[in-house]
Write a protein that holds these residues in place. Structure first.
Motif, PDB file in Angstrom:
ATOM      1  N   LYS A  16      11.355   2.075   7.605  1.00 44.75           N
ATOM      2  CA  LYS A  16      12.168   3.268   7.819  1.00 44.75           C
ATOM      3  C   LYS A  16      13.654   2.997   7.621  1.00 44.75           C
ATOM      4  O   LYS A  16      14.423   3.893   7.314  1.00 44.75           O
ATOM      5  CB  LYS A  16      11.904   3.813   9.217  1.00 44.75           C
ATOM      6  CG  LYS A  16      12.472   5.163   9.429  1.00 44.75           C
ATOM      7  CD  LYS A  16      11.709   5.931  10.444  1.00 44.75           C
ATOM      8  CE  LYS A  16      12.465   7.201  10.707  1.00 44.75           C
ATOM      9  NZ  LYS A  16      11.756   8.363  10.676  1.00 44.75           N
ATOM     10  N   LYS A  17      14.090   1.748   7.789  1.00 45.54           N
ATOM     11  CA  LYS A  17      15.519   1.392   7.662  1.00 45.54           C
ATOM     12  C   LYS A  17      15.996   1.421   6.251  1.00 45.54           C
ATOM     13  O   LYS A  17      15.371   1.280   5.313  1.00 45.54           O
ATOM     14  CB  LYS A  17      15.780   0.019   8.273  1.00 45.54           C
ATOM     15  CG  LYS A  17      15.598   0.040   9.756  1.00 45.54           C
ATOM     16  CD  LYS A  17      15.884  -1.299  10.337  1.00 45.54           C
ATOM     17  CE  LYS A  17      15.655  -1.253  11.823  1.00 45.54           C
ATOM     18  NZ  LYS A  17      15.889  -2.473  12.480  1.00 45.54           N
ATOM     19  N   SER A  62       6.364   8.885   0.790  1.00 43.01           N
ATOM     20  CA  SER A  62       7.230  10.062   0.803  1.00 43.01           C
ATOM     21  C   SER A  62       7.689  10.441   2.203  1.00 43.01           C
ATOM     22  O   SER A  62       8.673  11.152   2.350  1.00 43.01           O
ATOM     23  CB  SER A  62       6.496  11.253   0.177  1.00 43.01           C
ATOM     24  OG  SER A  62       5.346  11.551   0.933  1.00 43.01           O
ATOM     25  N   ASP A  63       6.988   9.960   3.239  1.00 45.91           N
ATOM     26  CA  ASP A  63       7.341  10.350   4.601  1.00 45.91           C
ATOM     27  C   ASP A  63       6.863   9.298   5.592  1.00 45.91           C
ATOM     28  O   ASP A  63       5.887   8.594   5.331  1.00 45.91           O
ATOM     29  CB  ASP A  63       6.702  11.702   4.931  1.00 45.91           C
ATOM     30  CG  ASP A  63       7.362  12.408   6.091  1.00 45.91           C
ATOM     31  OD1 ASP A  63       8.466  11.995   6.502  1.00 45.91           O
ATOM     32  OD2 ASP A  63       6.775  13.383   6.578  1.00 45.91           O
ATOM     33  N   PHE A  64       7.576   9.201   6.703  1.00 45.08           N
ATOM     34  CA  PHE A  64       7.218   8.314   7.804  1.00 45.08           C
ATOM     35  C   PHE A  64       6.909   9.208   8.992  1.00 45.08           C
ATOM     36  O   PHE A  64       7.778   9.949   9.440  1.00 45.08           O
ATOM     37  CB  PHE A  64       8.381   7.386   8.151  1.00 45.08           C
ATOM     38  CG  PHE A  64       8.855   6.564   6.986  1.00 45.08           C
ATOM     39  CD1 PHE A  64       8.265   5.358   6.691  1.00 45.08           C
ATOM     40  CD2 PHE A  64       9.903   7.000   6.187  1.00 45.08           C
ATOM     41  CE1 PHE A  64       8.693   4.597   5.612  1.00 45.08           C
ATOM     42  CE2 PHE A  64      10.342   6.251   5.120  1.00 45.08           C
ATOM     43  CZ  PHE A  64       9.736   5.046   4.827  1.00 45.08           C
ATOM     44  N   VAL A  65       5.677   9.177   9.505  1.00 44.71           N
ATOM     45  CA  VAL A  65       5.281  10.099  10.574  1.00 44.71           C
ATOM     46  C   VAL A  65       4.692   9.336  11.754  1.00 44.71           C
ATOM     47  O   VAL A  65       4.254   8.192  11.626  1.00 44.71           O
ATOM     48  CB  VAL A  65       4.257  11.140  10.078  1.00 44.71           C
ATOM     49  CG1 VAL A  65       4.876  12.056   9.052  1.00 44.71           C
ATOM     50  CG2 VAL A  65       3.024  10.479   9.530  1.00 44.71           C
ATOM     51  N   LYS A  73       6.894   1.380  -2.163  1.00 49.85           N
ATOM     52  CA  LYS A  73       5.486   1.539  -2.513  1.00 49.85           C
ATOM     53  C   LYS A  73       4.624   0.944  -1.399  1.00 49.85           C
ATOM     54  O   LYS A  73       5.017  -0.010  -0.740  1.00 49.85           O
ATOM     55  CB  LYS A  73       5.193   0.834  -3.822  1.00 49.85           C
ATOM     56  CG  LYS A  73       5.910   1.450  -4.999  1.00 49.85           C
ATOM     57  CD  LYS A  73       4.943   1.692  -6.085  1.00 49.85           C
ATOM     58  CE  LYS A  73       5.690   2.268  -7.270  1.00 49.85           C
ATOM     59  NZ  LYS A  73       5.042   3.421  -7.773  1.00 49.85           N
ATOM     60  N   HIS A  74       3.436   1.550  -1.195  1.00 48.49           N
ATOM     61  CA  HIS A  74       2.493   1.051  -0.207  1.00 48.49           C
ATOM     62  C   HIS A  74       1.077   1.294  -0.722  1.00 48.49           C
ATOM     63  O   HIS A  74       0.838   2.177  -1.537  1.00 48.49           O
ATOM     64  CB  HIS A  74       2.700   1.757   1.135  1.00 48.49           C
ATOM     65  CG  HIS A  74       1.897   1.165   2.249  1.00 48.49           C
ATOM     66  ND1 HIS A  74       2.194  -0.056   2.787  1.00 48.49           N
ATOM     67  CD2 HIS A  74       0.816   1.618   2.912  1.00 48.49           C
ATOM     68  CE1 HIS A  74       1.322  -0.323   3.749  1.00 48.49           C
ATOM     69  NE2 HIS A  74       0.468   0.679   3.838  1.00 48.49           N
ATOM     70  N   SER A  75       0.149   0.527  -0.218  1.00 50.03           N
ATOM     71  CA  SER A  75      -1.254   0.641  -0.607  1.00 50.03           C
ATOM     72  C   SER A  75      -1.961   1.654   0.298  1.00 50.03           C
ATOM     73  O   SER A  75      -1.848   1.588   1.520  1.00 50.03           O
ATOM     74  CB  SER A  75      -1.907  -0.725  -0.492  1.00 50.03           C
ATOM     75  OG  SER A  75      -3.235  -0.660  -0.897  1.00 50.03           O
ATOM     76  N   PHE A  76      -2.669   2.590  -0.308  1.00 45.27           N
ATOM     77  CA  PHE A  76      -3.412   3.630   0.406  1.00 45.27           C
ATOM     78  C   PHE A  76      -4.859   3.598  -0.064  1.00 45.27           C
ATOM     79  O   PHE A  76      -5.153   3.142  -1.157  1.00 45.27           O
ATOM     80  CB  PHE A  76      -2.845   5.025   0.095  1.00 45.27           C
ATOM     81  CG  PHE A  76      -1.449   5.235   0.579  1.00 45.27           C
ATOM     82  CD1 PHE A  76      -1.206   5.823   1.810  1.00 45.27           C
ATOM     83  CD2 PHE A  76      -0.365   4.869  -0.192  1.00 45.27           C
ATOM     84  CE1 PHE A  76       0.072   6.034   2.260  1.00 45.27           C
ATOM     85  CE2 PHE A  76       0.925   5.075   0.246  1.00 45.27           C
ATOM     86  CZ  PHE A  76       1.144   5.661   1.480  1.00 45.27           C
ATOM     87  N   TYR A  77      -5.763   4.129   0.756  1.00 43.43           N
ATOM     88  CA  TYR A  77      -7.151   4.278   0.343  1.00 43.43           C
ATOM     89  C   TYR A  77      -7.375   5.736  -0.040  1.00 43.43           C
ATOM     90  O   TYR A  77      -7.190   6.638   0.768  1.00 43.43           O
ATOM     91  CB  TYR A  77      -8.121   3.882   1.460  1.00 43.43           C
ATOM     92  CG  TYR A  77      -9.560   3.955   1.014  1.00 43.43           C
ATOM     93  CD1 TYR A  77     -10.085   2.982   0.173  1.00 43.43           C
ATOM     94  CD2 TYR A  77     -10.372   5.010   1.388  1.00 43.43           C
ATOM     95  CE1 TYR A  77     -11.399   3.048  -0.264  1.00 43.43           C
ATOM     96  CE2 TYR A  77     -11.689   5.081   0.956  1.00 43.43           C
ATOM     97  CZ  TYR A  77     -12.188   4.104   0.127  1.00 43.43           C
ATOM     98  OH  TYR A  77     -13.489   4.177  -0.313  1.00 43.43           O
ATOM     99  N   ASP A 133       5.901  -2.628  11.093  1.00 50.75           N
ATOM    100  CA  ASP A 133       5.985  -2.297   9.665  1.00 50.75           C
ATOM    101  C   ASP A 133       6.652  -0.950   9.458  1.00 50.75           C
ATOM    102  O   ASP A 133       7.444  -0.768   8.536  1.00 50.75           O
ATOM    103  CB  ASP A 133       4.593  -2.279   9.029  1.00 50.75           C
ATOM    104  CG  ASP A 133       3.996  -3.668   8.910  1.00 50.75           C
ATOM    105  OD1 ASP A 133       4.755  -4.654   8.996  1.00 50.75           O
ATOM    106  OD2 ASP A 133       2.768  -3.754   8.725  1.00 50.75           O
ATOM    107  N   TRP A 134       6.335   0.022  10.319  1.00 50.93           N
ATOM    108  CA  TRP A 134       6.892   1.365  10.221  1.00 50.93           C
ATOM    109  C   TRP A 134       8.402   1.339  10.434  1.00 50.93           C
ATOM    110  O   TRP A 134       9.151   1.943   9.674  1.00 50.93           O
ATOM    111  CB  TRP A 134       6.204   2.262  11.247  1.00 50.93           C
ATOM    112  CG  TRP A 134       6.519   3.693  11.166  1.00 50.93           C
ATOM    113  CD1 TRP A 134       5.971   4.616  10.327  1.00 50.93           C
ATOM    114  CD2 TRP A 134       7.457   4.425  11.973  1.00 50.93           C
ATOM    115  NE1 TRP A 134       6.502   5.863  10.569  1.00 50.93           N
ATOM    116  CE2 TRP A 134       7.420   5.770  11.571  1.00 50.93           C
ATOM    117  CE3 TRP A 134       8.312   4.058  12.993  1.00 50.93           C
ATOM    118  CZ2 TRP A 134       8.211   6.744  12.149  1.00 50.93           C
ATOM    119  CZ3 TRP A 134       9.107   5.023  13.574  1.00 50.93           C
ATOM    120  CH2 TRP A 134       9.042   6.359  13.145  1.00 50.93           C
TER     121      TRP A 134
END
Length: 58
Positions: free
Chosen positions: A57-58, A19-22, A2-6, A52-53
């Motif tokens: 991702k690991k 859902s994805d790492f871009v 989970k992560h915080s988004f605006y 953080d990315w």
């Protein structure tokens, strides 16, 4: 994870499942981001640090 988004439409912070790492850009202009979806299907993007990315991702 989970992560915080605006959420721009709701004008509030929300917590969503990543859902994805871009990445955006190339070379020294590379930016890292997490992508997710709201409950009603809208896209969310949160730009994060490279550390953080890579950790997430690991």
């Amino acid at each position: 994870m989970k992560h915080s988004f605006y959420d721009v439409k709701a004008k509030a912070k929300v917590t969503a499942e990543v859902s994805d790492f871009v990445t955006y850009g190339t070379g020294t202009r590379k930016r890292y981001a997490f992508k997710a979806k709201t409950k009603d299907g809208r896209s969310l993007t949160a730009f994060v640090s490279k550390e953080d990315w890579e950790k997430a991702k690991k």
